[in-house]
Each structure stands twice: as structure tokens, then as C-alpha cells.
Design a protein around this motif. Structure first.
Motif, PDB file in Angstrom:
ATOM      1  N   LEU A  46       9.141 -15.046 -32.842  1.00 54.99           N
ATOM      2  CA  LEU A  46       8.006 -14.132 -32.935  1.00 54.99           C
ATOM      3  C   LEU A  46       8.289 -13.165 -34.075  1.00 54.99           C
ATOM      4  CD1 LEU A  46       5.336 -13.563 -31.471  1.00 54.99           C
ATOM      5  CD2 LEU A  46       6.544 -11.874 -30.083  1.00 54.99           C
ATOM      6  N   LEU A  47       7.503 -13.233 -35.159  1.00 59.61           N
ATOM      7  CA  LEU A  47       7.811 -12.519 -36.394  1.00 59.61           C
ATOM      8  C   LEU A  47       6.599 -11.726 -36.893  1.00 59.61           C
ATOM      9  CD1 LEU A  47       9.656 -15.469 -38.161  1.00 59.61           C
ATOM     10  CD2 LEU A  47      10.741 -13.449 -37.146  1.00 59.61           C
ATOM     11  N   PRO A  48       6.846 -10.652 -37.665  1.00 61.82           N
ATOM     12  CA  PRO A  48       5.741  -9.863 -38.221  1.00 61.82           C
ATOM     13  C   PRO A  48       4.903 -10.699 -39.194  1.00 61.82           C
ATOM     14  CG  PRO A  48       7.823  -8.661 -38.374  1.00 61.82           C
ATOM     15  CD  PRO A  48       8.160 -10.068 -38.001  1.00 61.82           C
ATOM     16  N   THR A  49       3.598 -10.501 -39.159  1.00 58.21           N
ATOM     17  CA  THR A  49       2.709 -11.164 -40.109  1.00 58.21           C
ATOM     18  C   THR A  49       1.952 -10.162 -40.974  1.00 58.21           C
ATOM     19  OG1 THR A  49       0.998 -11.258 -38.398  1.00 58.21           O
ATOM     20  CG2 THR A  49       2.377 -13.208 -38.691  1.00 58.21           C
ATOM     21  N   GLU A  84      11.492 -10.229 -25.024  1.00 54.43           N
ATOM     22  CA  GLU A  84      11.432 -11.487 -25.763  1.00 54.43           C
ATOM     23  C   GLU A  84      11.400 -11.234 -27.268  1.00 54.43           C
ATOM     24  OE1 GLU A  84      10.072 -15.201 -27.502  1.00 54.43           O
ATOM     25  OE2 GLU A  84       9.007 -13.302 -27.591  1.00 54.43           O
ATOM     26  N   LEU A  85      10.672 -10.189 -27.688  1.00 55.01           N
ATOM     27  CA  LEU A  85      10.597  -9.848 -29.110  1.00 55.01           C
ATOM     28  C   LEU A  85      11.977  -9.483 -29.658  1.00 55.01           C
ATOM     29  CD1 LEU A  85       8.886  -9.248 -31.654  1.00 55.01           C
ATOM     30  CD2 LEU A  85       8.601  -6.918 -30.784  1.00 55.01           C
ATOM     31  N   LYS A  86      12.787  -8.823 -28.847  1.00 53.98           N
ATOM     32  CA  LYS A  86      14.100  -8.369 -29.295  1.00 53.98           C
ATOM     33  C   LYS A  86      15.073  -9.520 -29.548  1.00 53.98           C
ATOM     34  CE  LYS A  86      13.939  -3.692 -27.399  1.00 53.98           C
ATOM     35  NZ  LYS A  86      14.605  -2.673 -26.572  1.00 53.98           N
ATOM     36  N   LYS A  87      14.694 -10.722 -29.122  1.00 51.31           N
ATOM     37  CA  LYS A  87      15.545 -11.880 -29.372  1.00 51.31           C
ATOM     38  C   LYS A  87      15.426 -12.368 -30.811  1.00 51.31           C
ATOM     39  CE  LYS A  87      15.066 -13.582 -24.604  1.00 51.31           C
ATOM     40  NZ  LYS A  87      14.552 -14.702 -23.762  1.00 51.31           N
ATOM     41  N   HIS A  88      14.378 -11.915 -31.502  1.00 56.01           N
ATOM     42  CA  HIS A  88      14.105 -12.397 -32.857  1.00 56.01           C
ATOM     43  C   HIS A  88      14.200 -11.237 -33.850  1.00 56.01           C
ATOM     44  CE1 HIS A  88      12.685 -15.926 -30.736  1.00 56.01           C
ATOM     45  NE2 HIS A  88      11.812 -15.187 -30.081  1.00 56.01           N
ATOM     46  N   ASP A  89      14.922 -11.452 -34.931  1.00 53.93           N
ATOM     47  CA  ASP A  89      15.122 -10.408 -35.937  1.00 53.93           C
ATOM     48  C   ASP A  89      14.652 -10.919 -37.288  1.00 53.93           C
ATOM     49  OD1 ASP A  89      15.933  -8.381 -37.577  1.00 53.93           O
ATOM     50  OD2 ASP A  89      17.961  -8.239 -36.769  1.00 53.93           O
ATOM     51  N   SER A  90      13.574 -10.343 -37.804  1.00 56.46           N
ATOM     52  CA  SER A  90      13.027 -10.822 -39.073  1.00 56.46           C
ATOM     53  C   SER A  90      13.996 -10.629 -40.233  1.00 56.46           C
ATOM     54  CB  SER A  90      11.704 -10.108 -39.381  1.00 56.46           C
ATOM     55  OG  SER A  90      11.907  -8.707 -39.523  1.00 56.46           O
ATOM     56  N   TYR A  91      14.964  -9.716 -40.079  1.00 53.67           N
ATOM     57  CA  TYR A  91      15.901  -9.473 -41.170  1.00 53.67           C
ATOM     58  C   TYR A  91      16.901 -10.605 -41.336  1.00 53.67           C
ATOM     59  CZ  TYR A  91      13.837  -4.911 -41.533  1.00 53.67           C
ATOM     60  OH  TYR A  91      12.927  -3.899 -41.715  1.00 53.67           O
ATOM     61  N   GLN A  92      16.882 -11.583 -40.429  1.00 50.49           N
ATOM     62  CA  GLN A  92      17.708 -12.776 -40.571  1.00 50.49           C
ATOM     63  C   GLN A  92      16.923 -13.928 -41.194  1.00 50.49           C
ATOM     64  OE1 GLN A  92      19.087 -13.246 -36.454  1.00 50.49           O
ATOM     65  NE2 GLN A  92      21.101 -12.535 -37.116  1.00 50.49           N
ATOM     66  N   TRP A  93      15.758 -13.599 -41.732  1.00 47.43           N
ATOM     67  CA  TRP A  93      14.897 -14.614 -42.328  1.00 47.43           C
ATOM     68  C   TRP A  93      14.634 -14.315 -43.806  1.00 47.43           C
ATOM     69  CZ3 TRP A  93      12.334 -18.680 -39.582  1.00 47.43           C
ATOM     70  CH2 TRP A  93      12.624 -18.698 -38.208  1.00 47.43           C
ATOM     71  N   HIS A  94      14.476 -15.389 -44.570  1.00 46.93           N
ATOM     72  CA  HIS A  94      13.913 -15.264 -45.922  1.00 46.93           C
ATOM     73  C   HIS A  94      12.403 -15.113 -45.761  1.00 46.93           C
ATOM     74  CE1 HIS A  94      17.475 -16.794 -48.242  1.00 46.93           C
ATOM     75  NE2 HIS A  94      17.747 -17.345 -47.066  1.00 46.93           N
ATOM     76  N   SER A 147      17.277   3.608 -47.200  1.00 49.18           N
ATOM     77  CA  SER A 147      17.977   2.398 -46.771  1.00 49.18           C
ATOM     78  C   SER A 147      17.891   2.147 -45.272  1.00 49.18           C
ATOM     79  CB  SER A 147      19.453   2.473 -47.186  1.00 49.18           C
ATOM     80  OG  SER A 147      20.071   3.616 -46.614  1.00 49.18           O
ATOM     81  N   ARG A 148      17.404   3.123 -44.515  1.00 47.67           N
ATOM     82  CA  ARG A 148      17.332   2.928 -43.063  1.00 47.67           C
ATOM     83  C   ARG A 148      16.303   1.850 -42.719  1.00 47.67           C
ATOM     84  NH1 ARG A 148      17.653   8.514 -43.702  1.00 47.67           N
ATOM     85  NH2 ARG A 148      19.487   9.495 -42.784  1.00 47.67           N
ATOM     86  N   THR A 149      16.676   1.024 -41.770  1.00 50.15           N
ATOM     87  CA  THR A 149      15.806  -0.062 -41.337  1.00 50.15           C
ATOM     88  C   THR A 149      15.019   0.365 -40.103  1.00 50.15           C
ATOM     89  OG1 THR A 149      17.306  -1.754 -42.191  1.00 50.15           O
ATOM     90  CG2 THR A 149      15.725  -2.438 -40.512  1.00 50.15           C
ATOM     91  N   LEU A 150      13.700   0.319 -40.210  1.00 53.13           N
ATOM     92  CA  LEU A 150      12.848   0.710 -39.093  1.00 53.13           C
ATOM     93  C   LEU A 150      12.429  -0.542 -38.332  1.00 53.13           C
ATOM     94  CD1 LEU A 150      11.270   2.875 -37.554  1.00 53.13           C
ATOM     95  CD2 LEU A 150       9.390   2.532 -39.170  1.00 53.13           C
ATOM     96  N   ARG A 151      12.949  -0.698 -37.124  1.00 58.16           N
ATOM     97  CA  ARG A 151      12.564  -1.803 -36.250  1.00 58.16           C
ATOM     98  C   ARG A 151      11.657  -1.252 -35.162  1.00 58.16           C
ATOM     99  NH1 ARG A 151      17.792  -3.316 -37.829  1.00 58.16           N
ATOM    100  NH2 ARG A 151      18.003  -5.515 -38.418  1.00 58.16           N
ATOM    101  N   PHE A 152      10.416  -1.662 -35.194  1.00 59.08           N
ATOM    102  CA  PHE A 152       9.443  -1.128 -34.240  1.00 59.08           C
ATOM    103  C   PHE A 152       9.866  -1.342 -32.801  1.00 59.08           C
ATOM    104  CE2 PHE A 152       5.059   0.055 -35.829  1.00 59.08           C
ATOM    105  CZ  PHE A 152       5.568   0.649 -36.953  1.00 59.08           C
ATOM    106  N   ARG A 153      10.490  -2.470 -32.546  1.00 63.38           N
ATOM    107  CA  ARG A 153      10.892  -2.785 -31.176  1.00 63.38           C
ATOM    108  C   ARG A 153      11.843  -1.731 -30.615  1.00 63.38           C
ATOM    109  NH1 ARG A 153      14.805  -7.774 -33.053  1.00 63.38           N
ATOM    110  NH2 ARG A 153      16.656  -6.508 -33.434  1.00 63.38           N
TER     111      ARG A 153
END
Length: 218
Positions: free
Chosen positions: A179-182, A27-37, A87-93
Motif C-alpha cells: 500500500l503506497l502513496p499515489t 497494515e499500512l505500517k508494514k509498507h515503507d515507500s522509502y524502500q522503493w524506487h 532532511s527530516r522524513t515525514l511519515r504520515f502513518r
């Protein structure tokens, strides 16, 4: 025949729900914080406010404030240069080996699971086998946090000895349902060549989420 089919259906449902941590990760993988401001408040050696703008292609990250003061052109340029080098993006998921998720708590509804760390291009200085992970679920069943840490001291780039290393990211449900990082906390303790001390305790707080143009148009 119907009773057999019913039994098989129950067994299948039980197996499908046997590991709720895997479902929560999917479910977490459905949401990508990098598509958000959003904005990131960093508290460490200095306090920085950083803005992420996915619609500003090539300049997604901007340094706004340092210790409460607007970033100068020189500080902004230095920040952009550092981002290019890292520049590498670290996605915990992507670091969670879903197949290895194993309950740490007893009982029918465990909230903590251990996992093996998967190899990732973002972990260039660390062997994944030197790390371990813990995934924690909220009582509602969604992911509350993901923690990476070193069970034992290790060496990075041969000369750096890492005594303690941990990164924990906390998540919560946005009003949109995403579901986004806080909050994220990075702790690092060690030394380089037994001479230079490595010490960091960086806290990042995420706020002001709103979707990018591309995400909002879906």
C-alpha cells in the motif's frame, strides 16, 4: 462450559474488529515507500520531476526536470542544499494516534475517522495540538487517504500566521500488494508579520514504483 467459551470468543472477536481503522493503520505500517524506487511529479509554482533511488546511498533524491527541462548543475545543487536543511522524513502513518481513531460516519461500517496528531520531530514549526486529522478507508477496508488540517488559524515561529493548512496523502494498492502513496496535496495560506503573503498549493503525483535491492532480496 462450551457455550461460555464460545460467547467469550465472539466477544473477543467483536472487540478486535471494533475499530477497522486501527487494523488498516497497522497494515499500512508494514509498507515503507522509502524502500522503493519512484518518481514524484510536483505541480505548484513550478513543475518538477524528482527521482527517488534508495539504492544510491547519500544521494537518494535527484532533481530531473524543471518545467520540462533537464535540471542544470546549479539547480541540482540548490535542490540538494534545500534537502539537507529539511532532511527530516515525514511519515504520515507516524502522526496518527491510533488510540484516538473515532468514527465520523454513522452506521456499522464507517469509512471516515478522526484522530489526534502525535508529536513528531518533522513538525518542528507546528504544535500537534493545533492540528486535527481524518483517516478515510476504502470500501475494501484499506486506507484510502490521510488528511492533516488546522481547525483554527494558528501562529508558527511567532511571526507567521497560518490561516489554512492541510496535507492530504492518497494511497492505493501496488501490484506487489504494498500500500503506497499515489498523490499528495499541500495547501498553505497565511502571512508573515502581516506583510508577506504565504500561499502554496502543491500537488505531488507518485509513479514508477519498483522495489529497492534490499526489499527485492527479501
Amino acid at each position: 462450559m462450551k457455550s461460555i467459551l464460545a460467547l467469550l470468543s465472539l466477544l473477543f472477536a467483536a472487540n478486535a474488529a471494533a475499530n477497522p481503522a486501527q487494523d488498516a493503520l497497522a497494515e499500512l505500517k508494514k509498507h515503507d515507500s522509502y524502500q522503493w524506487h519512484y518518481r514524484v511529479q510536483e505541480s505548484g509554482d513550478s513543475n518538477r520531476l524528482i527521482r527517488h533511488d534508495p539504492d544510491n546511498i547519500g544521494k537518494e533524491w535527484q532533481l530531473e526536470l524543471i518545467d520540462g527541462k533537464p535540471a542544470t548543475a546549479e539547480q541540482q545543487a540548490s535542490y540538494q542544499e534545500r534537502r539537507k536543511k529539511n532532511s527530516r522524513t515525514l511519515r504520515f502513518r507516524d502522526l496518527v494516534d491510533a488510540a484516538s481513531l473515532t468514527p465520523l460516519d454513522a452506521g456499522p461500517k464507517p469509512l471516515r475517522y478522526r484522530f489526534d496528531v502525535k508529536p513528531n520531530d518533522s513538525l518542528t514549526e507546528v504544535d500537534p495540538e493545533q492540528l486535527a486529522g481524518t483517516l478515510t478507508l476504502a470500501p475494501t477496508g484499506e486506507i484510502a487517504s490521510i488528511l492533516l488540517y488546522n481547525p483554527e488559524p494558528f501562529r508558527a515561529k511567532l511571526v507567521a500566521k497560518i490561516e489554512k493548512f492541510s496535507i492530504q496523502v492518497d494511497f492505493s494498492r501496488h501490484a506487489s500488494g504494498a500500500l503506497l502513496p499515489t498523490r499528495a496535496q499541500t495547501i498553505l495560506q497565511g502571512n508573515i508579520g502581516g506583510v508577506k503573503e504565504l500561499k502554496q498549493n502543491l500537488i505531488q503525483t507518485y509513479s514508477d514504483y519498483r522495489p529497492s535491492k534490499q526489499l527485492a532480496s527479501r
